[in-house]
Design an enzyme around this catalytic site. Structure first.
Site, PDB file in Angstrom:
ATOM      1  N   ASP A 224     -64.310 -46.689  47.742  1.00  0.00           N
ATOM      2  CA  ASP A 224     -64.161 -45.254  46.638  1.00  0.00           C
ATOM      3  C   ASP A 224     -62.204 -46.083  46.381  1.00  0.00           C
ATOM      4  O   ASP A 224     -61.514 -46.645  46.912  1.00  0.00           O
ATOM      5  CB  ASP A 224     -63.872 -44.021  47.173  1.00  0.00           C
ATOM      6  CG  ASP A 224     -63.223 -42.877  46.801  1.00  0.00           C
ATOM      7  OD1 ASP A 224     -64.029 -42.305  46.001  1.00  0.00           O
ATOM      8  OD2 ASP A 224     -62.072 -43.206  47.161  1.00  0.00           O
ATOM      9  N   TYR A 229     -55.015 -46.055  42.534  1.00  0.00           N
ATOM     10  CA  TYR A 229     -54.746 -46.751  42.902  1.00  0.00           C
ATOM     11  C   TYR A 229     -54.626 -48.207  42.720  1.00  0.00           C
ATOM     12  O   TYR A 229     -53.360 -49.185  43.710  1.00  0.00           O
ATOM     13  CB  TYR A 229     -55.978 -47.245  43.849  1.00  0.00           C
ATOM     14  CG  TYR A 229     -56.593 -45.619  44.955  1.00  0.00           C
ATOM     15  CD1 TYR A 229     -55.579 -44.668  44.051  1.00  0.00           C
ATOM     16  CD2 TYR A 229     -57.842 -45.720  45.277  1.00  0.00           C
ATOM     17  CE1 TYR A 229     -56.230 -43.279  44.867  1.00  0.00           C
ATOM     18  CE2 TYR A 229     -58.386 -44.055  45.657  1.00  0.00           C
ATOM     19  CZ  TYR A 229     -57.756 -43.244  45.351  1.00  0.00           C
ATOM     20  OH  TYR A 229     -58.053 -41.696  45.881  1.00  0.00           O
ATOM     21  N   LYS A 254     -62.426 -43.726  39.568  1.00  0.00           N
ATOM     22  CA  LYS A 254     -62.041 -42.362  38.504  1.00  0.00           C
ATOM     23  C   LYS A 254     -61.120 -42.356  37.734  1.00  0.00           C
ATOM     24  O   LYS A 254     -59.934 -43.280  37.938  1.00  0.00           O
ATOM     25  CB  LYS A 254     -60.791 -41.902  39.784  1.00  0.00           C
ATOM     26  CG  LYS A 254     -61.667 -41.324  40.689  1.00  0.00           C
ATOM     27  CD  LYS A 254     -60.742 -40.464  42.381  1.00  0.00           C
ATOM     28  CE  LYS A 254     -61.647 -40.726  43.770  1.00  0.00           C
ATOM     29  NZ  LYS A 254     -61.048 -41.967  44.309  1.00  0.00           N
ATOM     30  N   HIS A 287     -60.452 -37.397  37.454  1.00  0.00           N
ATOM     31  CA  HIS A 287     -59.976 -37.685  39.438  1.00  0.00           C
ATOM     32  C   HIS A 287     -59.200 -36.511  39.582  1.00  0.00           C
ATOM     33  O   HIS A 287     -59.162 -35.670  40.429  1.00  0.00           O
ATOM     34  CB  HIS A 287     -58.172 -38.648  39.036  1.00  0.00           C
ATOM     35  CG  HIS A 287     -57.887 -39.193  40.341  1.00  0.00           C
ATOM     36  ND1 HIS A 287     -57.478 -40.385  40.408  1.00  0.00           N
ATOM     37  CD2 HIS A 287     -57.654 -38.642  41.619  1.00  0.00           C
ATOM     38  CE1 HIS A 287     -57.128 -40.609  41.944  1.00  0.00           C
ATOM     39  NE2 HIS A 287     -57.494 -39.568  42.687  1.00  0.00           N
TER      40      HIS A 287
END
Ligand code: A2P
Length: 460
Positions: A224, A229, A254, A287
């Site tokens: 994931d 990120y 996302k 998200h």
């Protein structure tokens, strides 16, 4: 596999074909409840039954359906039929049975169902089964529960006439001790435990082993990530070199609120794909539902974003689409006017923060909830009662918290940078938390909430 003849304590179950159509139908029609449902639910006459049996006969050697006529061993009386059928839409086998009215209330239903379940688990090597029963039919549900099925959610099915909607209970049987995948509404399977990569690649120098490789070595196949990120490139590099075939991996990413909007979302998707060095994603999520609390146009932006995800899904560029951090009022903005209902809602979920209002809504709308921060970023681990319960089951606190979510029907994506913890977090299926402790863990007072809220956050 050829349908075998099966013996139970009091019954014989034999494979059968069109020759029994008349008899099976009349037994079936002797059930007053079935007669009541008849216009929309079941076979309208024995010809329909014969037609059905013809397809059964044609598929006798197929791996998709197994049917039996049920006889009482002692007397040879034919009392009904049963079977188990592969439902392609959900990639699971589903059992069913019918007994004539005079054979009711003698435990034959449970005896039959228990034997079909055994056949499915032992002979067909299934680890998860699904069963549907009419919401009104409490006996059927009770029998399924006695055979190990657990109620999951309510839903609607079209009746035999293809028009009338029937309210159904959906139940699942998952074997304790086995790590069974979860299934999305479009039949895509997702692993029960994935690797959450947020911050996992921070501060890693180029000489050390990639944390993603560490996760793959430990056995994780679900990775994931998210554009936010800033690790999609590192993940893409590891995945491209790891030697694991792409189809064995499950890659989820996302789009961030700054990437919301139709064109923006399409561009964000291309960026993620290119960084991840793949030509499709297994799952793509929105998200957060809105950019910030001041954004009065958020509903419009969200609808346009979702339209982009629907396009990507329709084009086969992504196998499943969903959302993250959505409460029911955000989901409704999408579901009231969309082509594809979100398949997943990834939420902060852990003991001490179970978001039951949103969970209930998602269950009722066939949206699978998945847990981010399932360990409450370690804030829940030190709770006295959690420690006591972990000791009772002879597992670590983390295993207790993750198994709890699994038993609630929620896949998890814990993260860890340590090999032994990565392994520990996958090893959840040797124990089962009992009902008493499940109920305590479900209602524990709030603890460990991150404080992040979809309507209060200023993401952009
Ligand atoms: P570490 O990376 O040092 O293992 P969450 O997934 O809820 O956000 O929690 C992640 C945090 O939990 C990380 O700080 C991680 O630390 C820690 N963690 C992950 N697995 C375990 C475990 N099995 N036992 C204790 N802490 C864990």
């Amino acid at each position: 596999m050829i349908t075998p003849t099966i013996y139970t304590e009091r019954l014989v179950m034999k494979p059968f074909g069109t020759e029994l159509a008349e008899e099976i139908y009349s037994g079936w029609a002797s059930d007053p409840r079935v007669t009541e449902y008849m216009p929309y639910n079941t076979h309208t006459d024995s010809d329909v039954t014969r037609e059905w049996l013809r397809t059964v006969e044609a598929g006798v050697n197929s791996d998709n359906s197994y049917d039996w006529a049920i006889y009482i061993k002692e007397t040879g009386e034919l009392i009904g039929s049963c079977g188990i059928y592969y439902n392609k839409a959900v990639s699971l086998f589903e059992p069913g049975y019918n007994l004539k009215y005079t054979a009711w209330r003698q435990g034959y239903g449970t005896e039959t169902m228990a034997r079909i379940v055994k056949f499915a688990l032992e002979d067909l090597k299934q680890t998860c089964l699904r069963a549907l029963c009419d919401k009104e039919n409490a006996v059927s549900r009770h029998i399924l529960e006695k055979c190990g099925f657990v109620y999951d959610h309510d839903g609607c099915e079209l009746g035999y006439d293809g028009i009338t909607k029937r309210e159904m209970n959906y139940l699942y049987l998952r074997i304790p001790g086995v790590n069974s995948d979860f299934v999305l509404t479009n039949g895509i399977k997702i692993p029960a435990v994935g690797f959450g990569s947020y911050k996992s690649t921070d501060g890693i120098d180029s000489n050390s082993k990639s944390p993603i490789q560490e996760a793959l070595d430990a056995g994780y196949r679900y990775i994931d990530t998210a554009s936010f990120y800033h690790n999609e490139e590192a993940i893409g590099e590891t995945l491209s070199k790891c030697g694991i075939p792409r189809e064995e991996l499950f890659i989820a990413s996302k789009l961030w609120p700054s990437e919301m909007g139709y064109e923006e979302a399409l561009e964000a998707f291309e960026r993620s794909l290119s960084k991840l060095r793949t030509d499709y994603l297994d799952l793509y999520l929105v998200h957060w539902p809105r950019r910030n609390s001041e954004d009065s146009n958020w509903k419009q932006t969200l609808r346009e974003t979702w339209r982009a995800l629907e396009k990507l899904y329709a084009e086969g560029r992504v196998r499943a689409i969903g959302v993250s951090n959505f409460a029911p009022h955000h989901l409704k903005v999408i579901t009231e006017n969309c082509q594809v209902i979100p398949m997943i809602n990834q939420l902060e979920l852990h003991v001490g923060y179970m978001q039951d209002y949103t969970l209930k809504y998602c269950f009722e709308h066939n949206i699978l909830t998945q847990a981010w921060s399932p360990l409450g970023r370690t804030r829940v681990l030190g709770e006295t009662h959690i420690m006591k319960l972990a000791a009772k089951y002879n597992v670590t606190e983390a295993q207790l918290l993750l198994r709890f979510l699994n038993q609630r029907g929620i896949p998890v994506i814990p993260k860890s940078t340590k090999r032994e913890r990565l392994l520990e977090n996958l090893d959840l299926f040797r124990f089962t938390i009992d009902d008493f402790d499940m109920s305590y863990l479900s209602t524990m007072p709030e603890v460990g909430w991150s404080g992040e809220h979809p309507d209060w956050e200023n993401k952009v």
